[in-house]
Design an enzyme around this catalytic site. Structure first.
Site, PDB file in Angstrom:
ATOM      1  N   ASN A 205      57.272  36.839  20.765  1.00  0.00           N
ATOM      2  CA  ASN A 205      58.630  36.395  21.308  1.00  0.00           C
ATOM      3  C   ASN A 205      58.855  34.892  20.385  1.00  0.00           C
ATOM      4  OD1 ASN A 205      61.163  35.955  22.618  1.00  0.00           O
ATOM      5  ND2 ASN A 205      60.287  34.374  23.625  1.00  0.00           N
TER       6      ASN A 205
ATOM      7  N   ASN B  54      66.950  36.961  13.480  1.00  0.00           N
ATOM      8  CA  ASN B  54      65.297  36.711  13.220  1.00  0.00           C
ATOM      9  C   ASN B  54      64.906  38.239  12.920  1.00  0.00           C
ATOM     10  OD1 ASN B  54      63.822  34.287  14.034  1.00  0.00           O
ATOM     11  ND2 ASN B  54      65.592  34.100  15.500  1.00  0.00           N
TER      12      ASN B  54
ATOM     13  N   HIS C 258      61.035  31.386  20.471  1.00  0.00           N
ATOM     14  CA  HIS C 258      61.863  30.474  21.348  1.00  0.00           C
ATOM     15  C   HIS C 258      62.339  29.300  20.790  1.00  0.00           C
ATOM     16  CE1 HIS C 258      63.607  29.200  25.314  1.00  0.00           C
ATOM     17  NE2 HIS C 258      62.992  28.050  24.986  1.00  0.00           N
TER      18      HIS C 258
HETATM   19  C1  GAR Z   1      67.071  32.581  18.572  1.00  0.00           C
HETATM   20  O1  GAR Z   1      67.595  31.331  18.447  1.00  0.00           O
HETATM   21  C2  GAR Z   1      66.266  32.852  19.248  1.00  0.00           C
HETATM   22  O2  GAR Z   1      65.173  31.841  19.286  1.00  0.00           O
HETATM   23  C3  GAR Z   1      66.792  32.705  20.814  1.00  0.00           C
HETATM   24  O3  GAR Z   1      67.929  33.733  20.816  1.00  0.00           O
HETATM   25  C4  GAR Z   1      68.301  33.361  19.309  1.00  0.00           C
HETATM   26  C5  GAR Z   1      68.656  34.871  18.948  1.00  0.00           C
HETATM   27  O4  GAR Z   1      69.014  34.626  17.532  1.00  0.00           O
HETATM   28  N1  GAR Z   1      65.939  33.307  21.913  1.00  0.00           N
HETATM   29  C6  GAR Z   1      65.888  32.761  23.054  1.00  0.00           C
HETATM   30  O5  GAR Z   1      66.471  31.942  23.325  1.00  0.00           O
HETATM   31  C7  GAR Z   1      64.613  33.775  23.917  1.00  0.00           C
HETATM   32  N2  GAR Z   1      64.616  32.807  25.214  1.00  0.00           N
HETATM   33  P1  GAR Z   1      69.042  35.990  16.603  1.00  0.00           P
HETATM   34  O6  GAR Z   1      69.645  37.339  17.577  1.00  0.00           O
HETATM   35  O7  GAR Z   1      70.061  35.682  15.526  1.00  0.00           O
HETATM   36  O8  GAR Z   1      67.649  36.211  16.221  1.00  0.00           O
END
Ligand code: GAR
Length: 200
Positions: free
Chosen positions: A107, A14, A109
């Site tokens: 954030n 992200n 999610h």
């Molecule tokens: C993503 O899917 C994000 O939505 C989730 O962690 C992942 C991070 O991926 N976040 C949560 O679950 C927060 N509660 P990334 O490091 O590749 O962006």
């Protein structure tokens, strides 16, 4: 020029989507001022350095939540950050942190909140048997995954989905809506009415 801070704990996809949008001008008039990880081994830190972006680790291990948050907030204040984007930052923020950046922490999610807050949202969706899930970009407040919602995207759950295939399909939408939400918030083209975020 608005200054963004990215907080992450892991992979950093992200973060990459936001960095790409900044570079392409899809997030207008902004720069990434700092990438902070609470875990030294986070791949996101490496990606930041590869892209020539300032990146630091502020390890959380062994520190109280408040003590760690204070160190992060000090760093963000020093840099005069305008907006903090949590991007896979697997920590709850203390009230100290949240009050330091009112309506300036976002954030992402991987569910359609308020369904499936907390950890393993994609697995929770599969286990519950929902036919549609998705992702949510929201302002961060004191409660877990509960602040006013800025953007959401729906994603179908297929019969043969595993946690991995579903997570991948959701992730593509995360990468689309997170940069869009950041641009909206930075531009100020919205107001908050109770829990509702209304676009101008
Ligand atoms: C993503 O899917 C994000 O939505 C989730 O962690 C992942 C991070 O991926 N976040 C949560 O679950 C927060 N509660 P990334 O490091 O590749 O962006």
């Amino acid at each position: 020029m608005k200054k963004l801070a990215i907080l992450l704990s892991g992979r950093g996809s992200n973060f990459q989507a936001i960095a790409d949008a900044v570079a392409a001008g899809r997030i207008h008039n902004a720069e990434i001022g700092i990438v902070i990880s609470n875990r030294p081994e986070a791949r996101g830190l490496e990606i930041a350095r590869e892209r020539g972006l300032p990146a630091v680790c502020i390890p959380s291990q062994g520190l109280s939540r408040e003590a760690h948050d204070r160190m992060v907030v000090d760093q963000l204040r020093k840099l005069e950050v305008d907006l903090v984007c949590l991007a896979g930052y697997m920590r709850l923020l203390s009230p100290l942190f949240i009050s330091a950046f009112p309506h300036a922490i976002l954030n992402i999610h991987p569910s359609l909140l308020p369904s499936f807050p907390g950890l393993n949202a994609q697995r929770q969706a599969l286990e519950h048997g929902v036919k549609i899930t998705g992702c949510t970009v929201h302002f961060v407040n004191e409660a877990l995954d509960a602040g006013p919602i800025i953007l959401q995207a729906a994603v179908p759950v297929k019969d043969d989905d595993t946690e991995e295939t579903l997570s991948q399909r959701i992730l593509r939408e995360e990468h689309r809506i997170y940069p869009e939400a950041v641009d909206i918030v930075l531009s100020g083209r919205y107001r908050i009415d109770g829990r509702r975020v209304i676009f101008d």
